[in-house]
Design a protein around this motif. Structure first.
Motif, PDB file in Angstrom:
ATOM      1  N   MET A   1      59.345  45.675  35.991  1.00 53.32           N
ATOM      2  CA  MET A   1      58.273  46.273  36.788  1.00 53.32           C
ATOM      3  C   MET A   1      57.192  46.814  35.864  1.00 53.32           C
ATOM      4  SD  MET A   1      58.416  49.281  39.675  1.00 53.32           S
ATOM      5  CE  MET A   1      58.583  50.612  38.485  1.00 53.32           C
ATOM      6  N   ALA A   2      55.957  46.481  36.146  1.00 55.55           N
ATOM      7  CA  ALA A   2      54.825  46.938  35.348  1.00 55.55           C
ATOM      8  C   ALA A   2      54.075  48.039  36.089  1.00 55.55           C
ATOM      9  CB  ALA A   2      53.889  45.777  35.050  1.00 55.55           C
ATOM     10  N   ASN A   3      53.322  48.817  35.333  1.00 56.21           N
ATOM     11  CA  ASN A   3      52.414  49.810  35.895  1.00 56.21           C
ATOM     12  C   ASN A   3      50.993  49.273  35.783  1.00 56.21           C
ATOM     13  OD1 ASN A   3      54.573  51.582  36.281  1.00 56.21           O
ATOM     14  ND2 ASN A   3      54.260  52.600  34.308  1.00 56.21           N
ATOM     15  N   ALA A   4      50.311  49.186  36.918  1.00 56.17           N
ATOM     16  CA  ALA A   4      48.969  48.610  36.944  1.00 56.17           C
ATOM     17  C   ALA A   4      47.979  49.591  37.549  1.00 56.17           C
ATOM     18  CB  ALA A   4      48.962  47.311  37.745  1.00 56.17           C
ATOM     19  N   VAL A   5      46.791  49.661  36.951  1.00 58.71           N
ATOM     20  CA  VAL A   5      45.685  50.461  37.464  1.00 58.71           C
ATOM     21  C   VAL A   5      44.514  49.520  37.711  1.00 58.71           C
ATOM     22  CG1 VAL A   5      44.008  52.273  36.943  1.00 58.71           C
ATOM     23  CG2 VAL A   5      46.413  52.567  36.278  1.00 58.71           C
ATOM     24  N   ILE A   6      43.920  49.628  38.905  1.00 58.53           N
ATOM     25  CA  ILE A   6      42.828  48.735  39.289  1.00 58.53           C
ATOM     26  C   ILE A   6      41.668  49.569  39.798  1.00 58.53           C
ATOM     27  CG2 ILE A   6      42.126  46.797  40.748  1.00 58.53           C
ATOM     28  CD1 ILE A   6      45.132  46.135  41.074  1.00 58.53           C
TER      29      ILE A   6
ATOM     30  N   THR B   1      40.127  49.133  46.265  1.00 59.06           N
ATOM     31  CA  THR B   1      40.272  49.421  47.689  1.00 59.06           C
ATOM     32  C   THR B   1      39.631  48.352  48.564  1.00 59.06           C
ATOM     33  OG1 THR B   1      38.289  50.829  47.607  1.00 59.06           O
ATOM     34  CG2 THR B   1      40.425  51.916  47.329  1.00 59.06           C
ATOM     35  N   ASN B   2      38.995  47.358  47.950  1.00 56.65           N
ATOM     36  CA  ASN B   2      38.454  46.242  48.729  1.00 56.65           C
ATOM     37  C   ASN B   2      38.295  45.019  47.823  1.00 56.65           C
ATOM     38  OD1 ASN B   2      35.837  46.522  47.351  1.00 56.65           O
ATOM     39  ND2 ASN B   2      35.583  48.339  48.621  1.00 56.65           N
ATOM     40  N   GLY B   3      37.960  43.902  48.409  1.00 53.29           N
ATOM     41  CA  GLY B   3      37.659  42.689  47.655  1.00 53.29           C
ATOM     42  C   GLY B   3      38.806  42.174  46.807  1.00 53.29           C
ATOM     43  N   ILE B   4      38.453  41.651  45.638  1.00 50.92           N
ATOM     44  CA  ILE B   4      39.438  41.066  44.728  1.00 50.92           C
ATOM     45  C   ILE B   4      40.454  42.111  44.294  1.00 50.92           C
ATOM     46  CG2 ILE B   4      39.746  39.926  42.491  1.00 50.92           C
ATOM     47  CD1 ILE B   4      36.865  38.890  42.780  1.00 50.92           C
ATOM     48  N   GLY B   5      39.977  43.313  43.990  1.00 60.30           N
ATOM     49  CA  GLY B   5      40.877  44.366  43.535  1.00 60.30           C
ATOM     50  C   GLY B   5      41.936  44.698  44.561  1.00 60.30           C
ATOM     51  N   ARG B   6      41.555  44.754  45.820  1.00 62.24           N
ATOM     52  CA  ARG B   6      42.522  45.056  46.878  1.00 62.24           C
ATOM     53  C   ARG B   6      43.545  43.926  47.006  1.00 62.24           C
ATOM     54  NH1 ARG B   6      42.452  48.587  51.284  1.00 62.24           N
ATOM     55  NH2 ARG B   6      43.976  48.034  52.893  1.00 62.24           N
ATOM     56  N   ALA B   7      43.067  42.677  46.980  1.00 61.09           N
ATOM     57  CA  ALA B   7      43.988  41.543  47.083  1.00 61.09           C
ATOM     58  C   ALA B   7      44.978  41.536  45.925  1.00 61.09           C
ATOM     59  CB  ALA B   7      43.192  40.237  47.132  1.00 61.09           C
ATOM     60  N   LEU B   8      44.505  41.867  44.725  1.00 64.39           N
ATOM     61  CA  LEU B   8      45.383  41.918  43.568  1.00 64.39           C
ATOM     62  C   LEU B   8      46.386  43.064  43.695  1.00 64.39           C
ATOM     63  CD1 LEU B   8      46.139  40.908  40.721  1.00 64.39           C
ATOM     64  CD2 LEU B   8      44.391  42.465  39.819  1.00 64.39           C
ATOM     65  N   ALA B   9      45.921  44.227  44.143  1.00 67.93           N
ATOM     66  CA  ALA B   9      46.810  45.371  44.310  1.00 67.93           C
ATOM     67  C   ALA B   9      47.917  45.055  45.313  1.00 67.93           C
ATOM     68  CB  ALA B   9      46.009  46.593  44.768  1.00 67.93           C
ATOM     69  N   GLU B  10      47.558  44.424  46.411  1.00 70.73           N
ATOM     70  CA  GLU B  10      48.551  44.072  47.425  1.00 70.73           C
ATOM     71  C   GLU B  10      49.586  43.099  46.860  1.00 70.73           C
ATOM     72  OE1 GLU B  10      45.793  44.547  51.458  1.00 70.73           O
ATOM     73  OE2 GLU B  10      45.866  42.629  50.398  1.00 70.73           O
ATOM     74  N   ARG B  11      49.124  42.131  46.094  1.00 70.17           N
ATOM     75  CA  ARG B  11      50.063  41.158  45.521  1.00 70.17           C
ATOM     76  C   ARG B  11      51.016  41.832  44.534  1.00 70.17           C
ATOM     77  NH1 ARG B  11      48.818  35.153  42.977  1.00 70.17           N
ATOM     78  NH2 ARG B  11      50.911  34.859  42.088  1.00 70.17           N
ATOM     79  N   LEU B  12      50.480  42.648  43.642  1.00 67.18           N
ATOM     80  CA  LEU B  12      51.332  43.310  42.655  1.00 67.18           C
ATOM     81  C   LEU B  12      52.336  44.243  43.321  1.00 67.18           C
ATOM     82  CD1 LEU B  12      48.659  44.111  39.921  1.00 67.18           C
ATOM     83  CD2 LEU B  12      50.495  42.408  39.763  1.00 67.18           C
ATOM     84  N   ALA B  13      51.895  44.945  44.365  1.00 69.34           N
ATOM     85  CA  ALA B  13      52.805  45.841  45.076  1.00 69.34           C
ATOM     86  C   ALA B  13      53.931  45.056  45.746  1.00 69.34           C
ATOM     87  CB  ALA B  13      52.033  46.660  46.103  1.00 69.34           C
ATOM     88  N   ARG B  14      53.604  43.916  46.341  1.00 70.58           N
ATOM     89  CA  ARG B  14      54.642  43.085  46.970  1.00 70.58           C
ATOM     90  C   ARG B  14      55.667  42.607  45.947  1.00 70.58           C
ATOM     91  NH1 ARG B  14      50.207  40.633  49.647  1.00 70.58           N
ATOM     92  NH2 ARG B  14      50.367  38.835  48.251  1.00 70.58           N
TER      93      ARG B  14
ATOM     94  N   VAL C   1      53.015  55.187  30.891  1.00 74.96           N
ATOM     95  CA  VAL C   1      52.646  53.880  30.351  1.00 74.96           C
ATOM     96  C   VAL C   1      51.773  53.173  31.366  1.00 74.96           C
ATOM     97  CG1 VAL C   1      53.485  51.630  29.564  1.00 74.96           C
ATOM     98  CG2 VAL C   1      54.830  53.683  29.091  1.00 74.96           C
ATOM     99  N   VAL C   2      50.706  52.547  30.909  1.00 76.33           N
ATOM    100  CA  VAL C   2      49.917  51.632  31.736  1.00 76.33           C
ATOM    101  C   VAL C   2      49.984  50.262  31.077  1.00 76.33           C
ATOM    102  CG1 VAL C   2      47.617  51.016  32.570  1.00 76.33           C
ATOM    103  CG2 VAL C   2      48.379  53.396  32.674  1.00 76.33           C
ATOM    104  N   ASP C   3      50.528  49.295  31.799  1.00 76.92           N
ATOM    105  CA  ASP C   3      50.646  47.935  31.270  1.00 76.92           C
ATOM    106  C   ASP C   3      49.395  47.110  31.532  1.00 76.92           C
ATOM    107  OD1 ASP C   3      53.668  47.882  30.536  1.00 76.92           O
ATOM    108  OD2 ASP C   3      53.637  48.647  32.592  1.00 76.92           O
ATOM    109  N   HIS C   4      48.796  47.308  32.714  1.00 75.29           N
ATOM    110  CA  HIS C   4      47.647  46.506  33.128  1.00 75.29           C
ATOM    111  C   HIS C   4      46.524  47.419  33.604  1.00 75.29           C
ATOM    112  CE1 HIS C   4      51.089  43.637  34.509  1.00 75.29           C
ATOM    113  NE2 HIS C   4      50.843  43.481  33.215  1.00 75.29           N
TER     114      HIS C   4
ATOM    115  N   HIS D   1      55.736  45.991  41.565  1.00 71.18           N
ATOM    116  CA  HIS D   1      55.117  46.761  40.497  1.00 71.18           C
ATOM    117  C   HIS D   1      54.575  48.084  41.041  1.00 71.18           C
ATOM    118  CE1 HIS D   1      55.449  43.210  38.012  1.00 71.18           C
ATOM    119  NE2 HIS D   1      54.794  42.511  38.927  1.00 71.18           N
ATOM    120  N   ARG D   2      54.426  49.045  40.171  1.00 69.48           N
ATOM    121  CA  ARG D   2      53.770  50.291  40.544  1.00 69.48           C
ATOM    122  C   ARG D   2      52.275  50.110  40.334  1.00 69.48           C
ATOM    123  NH1 ARG D   2      54.106  56.301  37.657  1.00 69.48           N
ATOM    124  NH2 ARG D   2      52.782  57.358  39.214  1.00 69.48           N
ATOM    125  N   VAL D   3      51.513  50.342  41.392  1.00 69.26           N
ATOM    126  CA  VAL D   3      50.074  50.061  41.360  1.00 69.26           C
ATOM    127  C   VAL D   3      49.297  51.282  41.827  1.00 69.26           C
ATOM    128  CG1 VAL D   3      48.235  48.511  42.132  1.00 69.26           C
ATOM    129  CG2 VAL D   3      50.591  47.655  41.944  1.00 69.26           C
ATOM    130  N   ALA D   4      48.242  51.618  41.103  1.00 68.32           N
ATOM    131  CA  ALA D   4      47.301  52.648  41.528  1.00 68.32           C
ATOM    132  C   ALA D   4      45.913  52.040  41.567  1.00 68.32           C
ATOM    133  CB  ALA D   4      47.321  53.845  40.577  1.00 68.32           C
TER     134      ALA D   4
END
Length: 262
Positions: free
Chosen positions: A1-6, A10-23, A67-70, A26-29
């Motif tokens: 599991m990675a830690n990701a910050v985007i 909250t919208n657009g590409i970033g939101r789609a990526l956050a949703e995918r990583l969460a599924r 730790v922040v991986d991404h 991964h821990r996503v903020a």
């Protein structure tokens, strides 16, 4: 599991990526001004348009993550009219250049605790060609054109990647500059008017979906490049010997941003 910050998550590409990583578990903020985040994703609310706001966000993230991986830098804005921030900076430049510079600098200690840290900056990657950076008029006092402001911000974001290895020699961070190109991300609402409506129609007909564009970014995260710097335009590599990646110019920008954020 990675830690990701985007940022811009909250919208657009970033939101789609956050949703995918969460599924994927991964821990996503996500960082944004929205009151809501995707399901299973943490929200860090903040104003990346100011130095103080960005510093506060970086401090909160550093306290939440050992730790922040991404780190995905996707915050941006198309301003039809010139907006000046509390720091006296043009808002587009503040988002594309100042906030990205400051977040990477402040989060570098937690990034370097990762076994494979990656920074992905959604930026210009040397195209489309525009007037570049107005070194003597960053705030566009001599006339504001929104597409020129976006071009300047995108050029600055490119240079931040180009100069990172010189700024931090020996860092384990892999820096990726990526332009997703034409994506159906709702930009027309920001552009406004007839041009904005036409842009949205064209996007629905011809552009990539946000999920497809997020998939391009996802590949850089799950399989980090070996090289310190990578540039990509919709998955196609961009040569790093282009003048837009000039290291001396990048050093000039870093010195300028040091002054803004000291």
């Amino acid at each position: 599991m990675a830690n990701a910050v985007i940022t811009g998550g909250t919208n657009g590409i970033g939101r789609a990526l956050a949703e995918r990583l969460a599924r994927e578990g991964h821990r996503v903020a996500v960082v944004g001004r929205s009151a809501a985040a995707p399901a299973g994703v943490e929200l860090v609310r903040g104003d990346l348009g100011t130095v103080a706001g960005t510093a506060a966000v970086a401090g909160q993230l550093a306290s939440q993550f050992d730790v922040v991986d991404h780190l995905v830098l996707g915050a941006g804005r198309f301003n039809p009219r010139r907006v000046i921030t509390a720091d006296g900076l043009e808002h587009t430049f503040a988002l594309y250049a100042v906030s990205r510079f400051l977040l990477v600098e402040r989060l570098l200690p937690v990034l370097e605790r990762s076994a494979a840290p990656v920074v992905v900056s959604l930026c210009g990657v040397a195209g489309p060609r525009g007037p570049g950076i107005r070194w003597d008029d960053l705030a566009h006092h001599r006339g504001y054109r929104p597409f020129h402001a976006v071009s300047q911000g995108a050029r600055a974001a490119d240079l931040l990647g180009a100069g990172f290895a010189d700024r931090h020699p020996g860092s384990a961070v892999r820096y990726v500059l990526h332009n997703p190109m034409f994506v159906d991300s709702g930009l027309g609402a920001q552009v406004g008017g007839l041009r904005g409506r036409a842009l949205d129609v064209a996007a629905r007909l011809f552009a990539r979906s946000t999920a497809t564009a997020a998939g391009q970014v996802h590949r850089f995260l799950v399989d980090p490049p070996a090289a310190p710097l990578t540039a990509s335009r919709a998955g196609t590599p961009v040569p790093l010997d282009r003048p837009e990646f000039d290291r001396a110019t990048a050093a000039r920008l870093y010195a300028l941003l040091d002054g803004f954020t000291a």
